[in-house]
Every structure is written in C-alpha cells, then in structure tokens.
Write an enzyme that holds these catalytic residues in place. Structure first.
Site, PDB file in Angstrom:
ATOM      1  N   GLY A  55       0.629  -1.239   0.144  1.00 44.29           N
ATOM      2  CA  GLY A  55       0.123  -0.021   0.024  1.00 44.29           C
ATOM      3  C   GLY A  55       0.837   1.250  -0.033  1.00 44.29           C
ATOM      4  CB  CYS A  82       5.414  -4.126   0.176  1.00 38.44           C
ATOM      5  SG  CYS A  82       6.194  -2.442   0.209  1.00 38.44           S
ATOM      6  CE1 TYR A  83       0.960   1.265   5.457  1.00 35.47           C
ATOM      7  CE2 TYR A  83      -0.562  -0.614   5.555  1.00 35.47           C
ATOM      8  CZ  TYR A  83      -0.233   0.505   5.815  1.00 35.47           C
ATOM      9  OH  TYR A  83      -0.830   1.127   6.913  1.00 35.47           O
ATOM     10  CG  HIS A 172       5.872  -5.452  -4.358  1.00 36.42           C
ATOM     11  ND1 HIS A 172       4.694  -5.539  -3.963  1.00 36.42           N
ATOM     12  CD2 HIS A 172       6.352  -4.625  -3.906  1.00 36.42           C
ATOM     13  CE1 HIS A 172       4.808  -4.370  -3.594  1.00 36.42           C
ATOM     14  NE2 HIS A 172       5.623  -3.753  -3.618  1.00 36.42           N
ATOM     15  CD  GLU A 174       3.075  -8.518  -5.396  1.00 36.02           C
ATOM     16  OE1 GLU A 174       3.726  -9.255  -4.742  1.00 36.02           O
ATOM     17  OE2 GLU A 174       2.526  -7.415  -5.043  1.00 36.02           O
ATOM     18  CG  ASP A 230     -16.590 -10.002 -20.241  1.00 41.06           C
ATOM     19  OD1 ASP A 230     -15.933 -10.817 -20.321  1.00 41.06           O
ATOM     20  OD2 ASP A 230     -16.322  -8.629 -19.733  1.00 41.06           O
ATOM     21  CE  LYS A 369     -12.421 -10.208 -21.748  1.00 46.51           C
ATOM     22  NZ  LYS A 369     -13.493  -9.129 -21.837  1.00 46.51           N
TER      23      LYS A 369
END
Ligand code: XMP
Length: 513
Positions: A55, A82-83, A172, A174, A230, A369
């Site tokens: 964050g 992180c945060y 991070h 990710e 969608d 998606k």
C-alpha cells in the site's frame, strides 16, 4: 463443497490484482477484500490463510490503514507483502521508521539473500533477485520473529515466526521481476497454509451453476446479450443453470461484424432458453442518418440500445433477476471489494433504471478475463466466441467515419472480414491485440482495367498492447499487408485504396471515433 480460500486484504497497493491472479494460478481460490473487513466477516469467509497487500502509506503515519489486532489471534497463517509486512511488524511490537539517505530505502531490482530453512523460501536458491519498492524500514522486528532475508542495504527484508505462521517480505513476490516470487507464494499456500490445490474452472463451473440454481429458485432471469465475451459467458452459465427460466435479449444493432449476429445466435441454440434476437439494424440506421459527430453517434447508439432492450423487457413483464457480465477487475477497481458495480459500459449502463426487477446477479464478478474465457470453454461455447478480440459497444458505427449508411457498413464488413481472414490464415494473431478495418470517409481516384474509379479508402488498424491504455501499432509483415490490400481492392466493390495506420496510442486512440 466450498473450495479452500485465501483471503487477500487490500491496503491499496498497485499490484493487488496480480497477487490474486498468482494465487489462482497455483490452483487455489482467493478473493480480495477491503483491509477493514471485520473479524466476524473474516471468520465466516473461513480462509485457510491471509495475505496483506502492499500500500502507498507509512504504517506510522496518522490515519494510515491499520488492523484489528484480533486478526493475529485467529490462528491463521499470514503473509504480509511490503506495507503488509511493515504492518505485521508495527502491530506486533516492532519498530518501523522512514529509511534514511544511506540506509535501507530500496526501489527496483535488488540482490537478496535468503535463509532457506524458512518454509517460505524452501527449495529456493540462497541468493536471487527481488523487486523492491519501499521507503520504510523495519528498524526492530517484533519478539518471536527471525530475520530470514536481507539485502546489501537492508538486514530486514524478510521476517518470520514459524510457530505462529506469520511471514513478511519487503519485496513484491507477485511481480515477474522477483525471480522466485511464484515459488514463494506457492510455498506459502502449500507448505504453510496446507492448500490442497486442484481449484479449476471445471470446479468453478459446477459450483457456480449450483449457486445460481439455489439463488434463483424458480424465478425469472433477464440478460442483455451484447455478443461480447463477458455477456456471452454469463449467458451460457445462466443457461446451464436455469435453462428456460432465462431470457436473453440480444439486440442486434446492425453494427456487428460479418456473420457475427448469426454466430452468437447459433452458439446459444444448444440450450433451451428464451433467446430473443431483435434485429434493430434499420432502426439504428434511421437514428444515425445525417449524423457525423463521433460523440453524438456514440450517444445515439447507446440510447437506442437501451430503448430497444427496454421495449423487449416490457413485453416480458416483471422479472426477478437482471443478470450482468461484470467481471472481477471491475469489482476490484472500484476499491470496494464488496460493493456491486454496475458497469458504465455504454450498452449496460443505466439498464437497471428502466427494467422492473428485484435484484441484480453477476455470475462472473469473481473472475479475471482469462478465467472468463476458460469458463466459456467449459460451458461449451465455441473458441471463436471465447477468444473474440475486444469489440466496442457502438460496433462498426464508430469505424465508419462520418455518416453511417447501409452501403458503407456492407463495404466495411467485407473488408474487415478479409483482413481477419488473412491474418488467421497467416497464423499471425499472436501479438496483434486488436485488429480491424475502418472505412475512411475519403474517396479518391484510382484506375481499374481501363477505367477511372472514384472510391473509398479502407484503413487497416492493428495494435499491440497489454492494457489498451497505451498501444503500439503492430509491425505486420509487408507481404501480408500486400496480400490483404490486393484481396480487398479486388473483392470489395467501392474500395480502390488501402491504408495502414502507423500511429500509436497516444497520440491516436485505438478506434477512429
Ligand atoms: P480507444 O479507442 O479508447 O479504445 O483507444 C480502447 C479500447 O476500448 C475499446 N472501446 C470500447 N469498448 N465500448 C466498449 O465496450 C465502447 O464504447 C468503446 N470504445 C472503445 C476499443 O475497441 C479498444 O479495445
């Protein structure tokens, strides 16, 4: 049976969606929720582990997002990123400060050293690259925590309390730049949270079908089908779940690509649902007659779409549920994981005001998606529908520059079809994120046989992009452009010139209008 779930608490970091995607790529289901989710709600969500995201704030700054300390008493494994890592430290008695000039402020690729006896780093090399982005530093870690990762500048890059199963990393895991980030997340899920994995779209399909059946009971469901991925997948899921209780209203505005309306209708013929196709092409053309200003055209198409849908809905009478194809990024981007978001997309925005219904259902609101596409395949939708490139709601209406007429639409449909057909035959679709033809409003002089022609110029457009916010024009091989150009001028009457658009976005946009 409910799948095992990971709870991701959102502290406003820019990579939060990515964390969710990575977890799901490990075949474990997860959801992103606001950081202030109550302890009671967390208990009833029943996760097998919790991830705190990064964050933009400093944990010691007044008003920064904090946690209910009770979360640490739930007995669940926690990974702070992180945060989220600093927050674990701050909440449990450590000390977090702003990094001073020469100390532990770190951004970008950072050589990092790991203690691989920590379960988070099990099986990984002792040294590799991570992606950092933090200006704060854990000057003291809480009691019970060990230091398990460091960099040249910072001794507290990773912390863990194996007994309580609390882990924190300043980098991070990710993002792709962190060399073994996926493996670390996998370790958290499988080694630490005890995930069994095996969450697949086939499971999701079965669970979602059951959930829709339970919710809808013998109620009536109405869905506005635009033909896009969608809404098509949402329709297929509902068709599978409640069959004849579903009515799909497919407004064919006459601005679809070649054969597209028929293809959509055909794809749904396998279910016995009420499929209403409204061929409203003439009506749209009447409204568009003489209109040349792009925004005006868009507004007319959007309004007319709603009007047609509203008329059809009125014929059906009151329905219990209005279904929409909202997908997960729309939900997360709203910043409120729990709030229903009604897409502002031109052809569904505003519908609820016009239709008499009790509740909205959004069967795809937890899917990304690519997961939506996978679900479409599981439901038996054809590949060409599931893999369809993005197509704007106003359709060819904004690819015919200037006034829209039937003649121009017919020319454009043929030219666009040839472009797509040649690209497919050349096997070049990879790297072409979106490609199409547009009919310029320009006519120019040419020569065919022995005669003079005065015909339209077709513009071809292809862009390469990951997010459509910015885009580069695709370097299509000259040979292919040559083939497409000759086929278009030879086979499409009314065209004597083909142009290729070599502008990026910005300064141009993807569409012409
Ligand atoms: P632009 O032209 O804004 O397009 O660079 C970016 C992406 O958005 C699509 N697009 C639309 N999609 N309704 C949609 O659903 C619209 O009104 C609309 N206008 C543009 C465009 O095709 C591209 O993928």
């Amino acid at each position: 049976m409910d799948p095992q779930k990971i709870l991701i608490l959102d502290f406003g970091g820019q990579y939060n969606q990515l964390i969710a995607r990575r977890v799901r790529e490990c075949s474990v289901y997860c959801e992103v929720k606001p950081y202030d989710m109550s302890i009671e709600a967390i208990r009833s969500f029943d996760p097998i582990g919790i991830i705190f995201t990064g964050g933009p704030n400093s944990v010691y700054a007044p008003g920064s997002p904090q946690l209910d300390p009770e979360i640490f008493a739930l007995g669940l494994p926690i990974l702070g990123i992180c945060y989220g890592c600093q927050l674990i430290s701050h909440s449990l008695g450590g000390k977090v400060t702003a990094a001073q000039e020469d100390s532990a402020r770190e951004y970008g690729r950072t050589e990092t050293f790991f203690d691989t006896s920590c379960r988070l780093f099990k099986g990984l090399p002792e040294e590799s690259v991570t992606w950092m982005s933090h200006g704060d530093y854990m000057a003291r870690v809480p009691e019970g925590f060990a230091l398990v990762a460091r960099s040249a500048n910072c001794p507290t890059v990773g912390i863990c309390d194996e007994n309580r199963r609390f882990y924190g990393v300043q980098f991070h895991p990710e993002v792709n730049h962190t060399r073994f980030g996926r493996e670390m997340l996998r370790n958290f899920l499988y080694e630490i949270c005890g995930a069994k994995g095996g969450w697949t779209m086939a499971d999701y399909k079965n669970a979602a079908v059951r959930a829709v059946r339970e919710k809808v009971g013998d109620g009536k469901v109405l869905l506005a089908l635009s033909g896009g991925v969608d809404s098509s997948v949402a329709a297929a899921l509902l068709a599978e779940a409640v069959g004849s209780q579903l009515t799909c209203v497919f407004v064919d505005h006459g601005l679809m690509r070649k054969d597209e309306g028929d293809e959509v209708e055909q794809a749904f013929s396998r279910w016995s649902i009420n499929f209403v196709r409204v061929n409203a092409g003439e009506r749209f053309l009447e409204k568009l007659a003489g209109v040349t200003e792009p925004e005006h055209k868009r507004k007319i198409i959007g309004q007319e779409f709603i009007r047609v849908f509203e008329e059809e809905a009125k014929k059906l009478g009151a329905v219990d549920y209005l279904a929409q194809g909202t997908i997960y990024p729309d939900v997360i981007e709203s910043g409120k994981g729990d709030a229903a978001v009604i897409k502002s997309h031109h052809n569904v925005g505003g519908l609820p005001d016009y239709v008499d219904f009790k509740e909205i259902i959004e069967p795809l609101r937890m899917l990304f998606k690519d997961e939506v596409r996978q679900l479409g395949r599981e439901l038996g939708l054809p590949e060409y529908l599931v893999m369809r490139q993005p197509f704007p709601g106003p359709g060819l209406g904004i690819r015919v520059i200037g006034e829209v007429t039937k003649e121009k639409l017919d020319i454009l449909r043929e030219a666009d079809f040839i472009f797509r057909d040649e690209v497919a035959s050349a096997g070049l679709t990879e790297g072409m994120s979106q490609y199409f033809a547009a009919l310029t409003n320009m006519r120019s002089v040419g020569v065919m046989g022995d005669g003079r022609t005065y015909d339209y110029a077709i513009a071809l457009r292809s862009v390469t992009t990951s997010d459509f916010m910015t885009a580069d024009w695709t370097r299509i091989p000259y040979e292919l452009l040559d083939k497409i150009s000759s086929r278009i001028v030879n086979q499409v009457r009314g065209v004597n010139r083909v142009l290729y658009d070599i502008t990026s976005k910005p300064p141009a946009t993807v569409e012409f209008e």
